[in-house]
Design a protein around this motif. Structure first.
Motif, PDB file in Angstrom:
ATOM      1  N   ASP A 176      69.910  44.962  44.736  1.00 20.37           N
ATOM      2  CA  ASP A 176      70.371  43.976  43.757  1.00 20.37           C
ATOM      3  C   ASP A 176      69.214  43.354  42.998  1.00 20.37           C
ATOM      4  OD1 ASP A 176      73.140  44.112  44.660  1.00 20.37           O
ATOM      5  OD2 ASP A 176      72.424  43.071  46.449  1.00 20.37           O
ATOM      6  N   LEU A 177      68.036  43.402  43.587  1.00 18.68           N
ATOM      7  CA  LEU A 177      66.824  42.862  42.973  1.00 18.68           C
ATOM      8  C   LEU A 177      65.703  43.847  43.222  1.00 18.68           C
ATOM      9  CD1 LEU A 177      65.312  39.280  43.150  1.00 18.68           C
ATOM     10  CD2 LEU A 177      63.931  41.253  43.823  1.00 18.68           C
ATOM     11  N   ALA A 178      64.962  44.163  42.171  1.00 17.30           N
ATOM     12  CA  ALA A 178      63.812  45.055  42.286  1.00 17.30           C
ATOM     13  C   ALA A 178      62.577  44.351  41.744  1.00 17.30           C
ATOM     14  CB  ALA A 178      64.053  46.348  41.515  1.00 17.30           C
ATOM     15  N   CYS A 179      61.480  44.477  42.474  1.00 12.01           N
ATOM     16  CA  CYS A 179      60.217  43.906  42.016  1.00 12.01           C
ATOM     17  C   CYS A 179      59.161  45.004  41.969  1.00 12.01           C
ATOM     18  CB  CYS A 179      59.755  42.780  42.928  1.00 12.01           C
ATOM     19  SG  CYS A 179      58.226  41.977  42.361  1.00 12.01           S
ATOM     20  N   ALA A 180      58.482  45.125  40.833  1.00 10.78           N
ATOM     21  CA  ALA A 180      57.395  46.089  40.679  1.00 10.78           C
ATOM     22  C   ALA A 180      56.061  45.379  40.872  1.00 10.78           C
ATOM     23  CB  ALA A 180      57.461  46.734  39.299  1.00 10.78           C
ATOM     24  N   ASP A 181      55.020  46.156  41.067  1.00 11.38           N
ATOM     25  CA  ASP A 181      53.682  45.600  41.251  1.00 11.38           C
ATOM     26  C   ASP A 181      53.033  45.331  39.891  1.00 11.38           C
ATOM     27  OD1 ASP A 181      51.464  44.640  42.525  1.00 11.38           O
ATOM     28  OD2 ASP A 181      50.857  46.561  43.417  1.00 11.38           O
ATOM     29  N   ALA A 182      52.040  44.430  39.895  1.00 16.99           N
ATOM     30  CA  ALA A 182      51.367  44.026  38.666  1.00 16.99           C
ATOM     31  C   ALA A 182      49.859  44.095  38.846  1.00 16.99           C
ATOM     32  CB  ALA A 182      51.765  42.598  38.284  1.00 16.99           C
ATOM     33  N   MET A 183      49.161  44.511  37.810  1.00 19.63           N
ATOM     34  CA  MET A 183      47.710  44.457  37.804  1.00 19.63           C
ATOM     35  C   MET A 183      47.270  43.083  37.314  1.00 19.63           C
ATOM     36  SD  MET A 183      45.002  46.062  38.639  1.00 19.63           S
ATOM     37  CE  MET A 183      45.690  47.712  38.867  1.00 19.63           C
TER      38      MET A 183
ATOM     39  N   LYS B 254      54.603  50.253  42.621  1.00 20.59           N
ATOM     40  CA  LYS B 254      54.223  50.982  41.415  1.00 20.59           C
ATOM     41  C   LYS B 254      53.816  49.939  40.382  1.00 20.59           C
ATOM     42  CE  LYS B 254      56.594  54.578  40.255  1.00 20.59           C
ATOM     43  NZ  LYS B 254      57.680  55.483  39.772  1.00 20.59           N
ATOM     44  N   VAL B 255      52.592  50.039  39.879  1.00 27.66           N
ATOM     45  CA  VAL B 255      52.092  49.054  38.916  1.00 27.66           C
ATOM     46  C   VAL B 255      52.735  49.318  37.560  1.00 27.66           C
ATOM     47  CG1 VAL B 255      50.076  48.154  37.714  1.00 27.66           C
ATOM     48  CG2 VAL B 255      49.917  48.751  40.146  1.00 27.66           C
ATOM     49  N   LEU B 256      53.625  48.403  37.151  1.00 29.61           N
ATOM     50  CA  LEU B 256      54.365  48.558  35.906  1.00 29.61           C
ATOM     51  C   LEU B 256      54.148  47.396  34.941  1.00 29.61           C
ATOM     52  CD1 LEU B 256      57.781  49.865  37.326  1.00 29.61           C
ATOM     53  CD2 LEU B 256      55.974  51.206  36.218  1.00 29.61           C
ATOM     54  N   LEU B 257      53.287  46.466  35.299  1.00 26.58           N
ATOM     55  CA  LEU B 257      53.028  45.322  34.425  1.00 26.58           C
ATOM     56  C   LEU B 257      51.646  44.770  34.688  1.00 26.58           C
ATOM     57  CD1 LEU B 257      54.568  42.087  35.818  1.00 26.58           C
ATOM     58  CD2 LEU B 257      55.223  44.272  36.843  1.00 26.58           C
ATOM     59  N   SER B 258      51.223  43.870  33.797  1.00 30.05           N
ATOM     60  CA  SER B 258      49.932  43.189  33.935  1.00 30.05           C
ATOM     61  C   SER B 258      50.177  41.695  33.983  1.00 30.05           C
ATOM     62  CB  SER B 258      49.012  43.531  32.758  1.00 30.05           C
ATOM     63  OG  SER B 258      48.725  44.910  32.722  1.00 30.05           O
ATOM     64  N   TYR B 259      49.601  41.057  34.993  1.00 31.19           N
ATOM     65  CA  TYR B 259      49.754  39.607  35.184  1.00 31.19           C
ATOM     66  C   TYR B 259      48.492  38.907  34.699  1.00 31.19           C
ATOM     67  CZ  TYR B 259      49.563  35.138  37.638  1.00 31.19           C
ATOM     68  OH  TYR B 259      49.413  33.814  37.937  1.00 31.19           O
ATOM     69  N   ARG B 260      48.667  37.991  33.745  1.00 27.73           N
ATOM     70  CA  ARG B 260      47.534  37.268  33.175  1.00 27.73           C
ATOM     71  C   ARG B 260      47.288  35.970  33.948  1.00 27.73           C
ATOM     72  NH1 ARG B 260      45.805  37.565  27.745  1.00 27.73           N
ATOM     73  NH2 ARG B 260      47.850  38.419  27.181  1.00 27.73           N
ATOM     74  N   SER B 261      46.117  35.854  34.551  1.00 29.15           N
ATOM     75  CA  SER B 261      45.743  34.618  35.240  1.00 29.15           C
ATOM     76  C   SER B 261      44.973  33.737  34.270  1.00 29.15           C
ATOM     77  CB  SER B 261      44.878  34.932  36.467  1.00 29.15           C
ATOM     78  OG  SER B 261      44.457  33.743  37.094  1.00 29.15           O
ATOM     79  N   ARG B 262      45.473  32.505  34.058  1.00 35.01           N
ATOM     80  CA  ARG B 262      44.860  31.614  33.066  1.00 35.01           C
ATOM     81  C   ARG B 262      44.435  30.284  33.666  1.00 35.01           C
ATOM     82  NH1 ARG B 262      48.010  29.593  29.110  1.00 35.01           N
ATOM     83  NH2 ARG B 262      50.033  30.100  29.999  1.00 35.01           N
ATOM     84  N   ALA B 263      44.300  30.229  34.997  1.00 35.83           N
ATOM     85  CA  ALA B 263      43.995  28.949  35.644  1.00 35.83           C
ATOM     86  C   ALA B 263      42.653  28.403  35.168  1.00 35.83           C
ATOM     87  CB  ALA B 263      43.985  29.125  37.150  1.00 35.83           C
ATOM     88  N   ASN B 264      42.642  27.120  34.824  1.00 32.60           N
ATOM     89  CA  ASN B 264      41.386  26.476  34.454  1.00 32.60           C
ATOM     90  C   ASN B 264      40.514  26.222  35.666  1.00 32.60           C
ATOM     91  OD1 ASN B 264      42.022  26.289  31.684  1.00 32.60           O
ATOM     92  ND2 ASN B 264      43.234  24.444  32.044  1.00 32.60           N
ATOM     93  N   SER B 265      41.136  26.024  36.799  1.00 34.05           N
ATOM     94  CA  SER B 265      40.419  25.775  38.047  1.00 34.05           C
ATOM     95  C   SER B 265      41.043  26.620  39.133  1.00 34.05           C
ATOM     96  CB  SER B 265      40.499  24.290  38.435  1.00 34.05           C
ATOM     97  OG  SER B 265      40.038  24.107  39.749  1.00 34.05           O
ATOM     98  N   LEU B 266      40.286  27.598  39.620  1.00 37.49           N
ATOM     99  CA  LEU B 266      40.846  28.491  40.626  1.00 37.49           C
ATOM    100  C   LEU B 266      41.193  27.746  41.899  1.00 37.49           C
ATOM    101  CD1 LEU B 266      38.606  31.658  40.186  1.00 37.49           C
ATOM    102  CD2 LEU B 266      40.910  31.251  39.329  1.00 37.49           C
ATOM    103  N   SER B 267      40.316  26.827  42.351  1.00 37.27           N
ATOM    104  CA  SER B 267      40.607  26.086  43.578  1.00 37.27           C
ATOM    105  C   SER B 267      41.788  25.155  43.366  1.00 37.27           C
ATOM    106  CB  SER B 267      39.372  25.291  44.034  1.00 37.27           C
ATOM    107  OG  SER B 267      39.007  24.340  43.050  1.00 37.27           O
TER     108      SER B 267
END
Length: 351
Positions: free
Chosen positions: A144-151, A235-248
């Motif tokens: 009912d729900l599918a999740c693909a991997d992201a780079m 299966k990597v089917l998308l790209s995830y953009r990390s935009r955090a100003n502060s990683l911690s």
């Protein structure tokens, strides 16, 4: 010819067996009156990214979809509307006062016409075959729900790694997800990689708008408790953009959001006595780990009082030498402990 809407399919037992996706990938036009997939995109301060994101949407090999963009009272509305102007005839564009990502996604869900919902954050990017591969997986895996991997790309220590490699490296290439695996973080879902049956999301009550953050994690948990069949494919089917100003700071917020969802589970979820014992044990262990990690993160800016509080809480939840030693060091030599921790972190040896 446009695909005809199917009434809910039933099995020989009369149970609902999910949406008809037998023609997934057949090239149904976007202008079809009955899209199979509704793509829901919440938007807040994403004007610089939305054009690139939409370009990946309209490059999909599967075309039986509609696009719903919800402007959540964004301060960059003028710039954002200029960016999406070339696509205005191809999207459903909605605006509302700022109420958070959960409310924006709910607005999109209520407007959606598709049997399936594909969530996409306005700065993430899909591969051209994203929808085609996800629908194929749903059909063949019977979920009912599918999740693909992201780079992961952008500002992140995990740039160049995939989401599932960073959070569930030992997991098989594909599989089902259980409620306890989600609670224990043995399995994790990334929202822009999720395609799910709309009717099930409506049945469990949409996103919880009282949760300004972690509302996606909460929804996956409620779907699992409801009996939905959740599955992932690495299966990597998308790209995830990390935009955090502060990683911690971003990590601190992430851990605190997860802890708030645990509060909700314990206070409002219904369990049998046996289930409650099992769930409580998993949550207690997970709380201890998160509090320990929070303590280390509070060391970075020199917030020793909060670091001590987190280490003490971790030790009270699950007695272990690590939080006990960390608590002792933050009491007698916090500055030295911080220096040692930063050195280990910078050298890549931090646990």
């Amino acid at each position: 010819m446009a695909r005809q809407m199917k009434s809910p399919m039933t099995t020989s037992t009369g149970q609902y067996s999910g949406p008809d996706i037998s023609r997934a990938g057949a090239g149904v036009s976007h202008e079809s009156a009955d899209p199979l997939v509704s793509i829901v995109i919440p938007a807040y301060n994403v004007a610089p990214y939305i054009s690139e994101t939409l370009a990946t949407v309209f490059a999909q090999t599967f075309t039986g979809f509609e696009v719903i963009i919800v402007n959540d009272g964004s301060p960059d509305t003028e710039e954002f509307e200029h960016a999406i102007h070339p696509h205005r005839e191809r999207v459903c564009y909605l605006k509302q006062e700022n109420r958070g990502a959960s409310a924006a996604r709910n607005t999109g869900l209520r407007a959606a016409r598709g049997e399936l919902i594909a969530f996409l954050d306005a700065d993430d990017l899909w591969s051209p075959n994203y929808l085609e591969e996800q629908l194929k997986f749903i059909r063949e895996y019977g979920c009912d729900l599918a999740c693909a991997d992201a780079m992961i790309f952008g500002v992140s220590a995990d740039t160049g790694r995939s989401y599932m490699d960073s959070l569930m490296e030992a997991a098989p290439p594909e599989g089902r997800l259980t409620f306890l695996e989600l609670v224990n973080a043995d399995r994790s879902l990334i929202t822009s990689g999720v395609v799910v049956r709309r009717d099930l999301v409506l049945q469990v009550g949409l996103f919880d708008e009282a949760l300004r953050n972690a509302q996606d994690f909460d929804l996956w948990l409620r779907l699992a408790r409801h009996g939905a069949r959740l599955a992932y494919q690495r299966k990597v089917l998308l790209s995830y953009r990390s935009r955090a100003n502060s990683l911690s700071g971003d990590a601190i917020n992430s851990h605190q959001r997860e802890l708030r969802v645990f509060d909700k589970i314990e206070q409002s979820y219904e369990f049998t006595p046996a289930e409650r014992v099992e769930v409580a044990a998993v949550i207690r262990s997970r709380r201890a780990l998160l509090e320990y990690e929070l303590g280390k993160l509070f060391l970075v800016p020199g917030d020793f009082a909060r670091a001590r509080e987190s280490f003490a809480h971790a030790n009270s939840l699950q007695r272990s030498w690590k939080p006990r030693l960390a608590l002792w060091l933050t009491r007698i030599a916090p500055g030295l402990f911080r220096t040692l921790y930063l050195r280990r972190t910078q050298s890549g040896l931090a646990e």
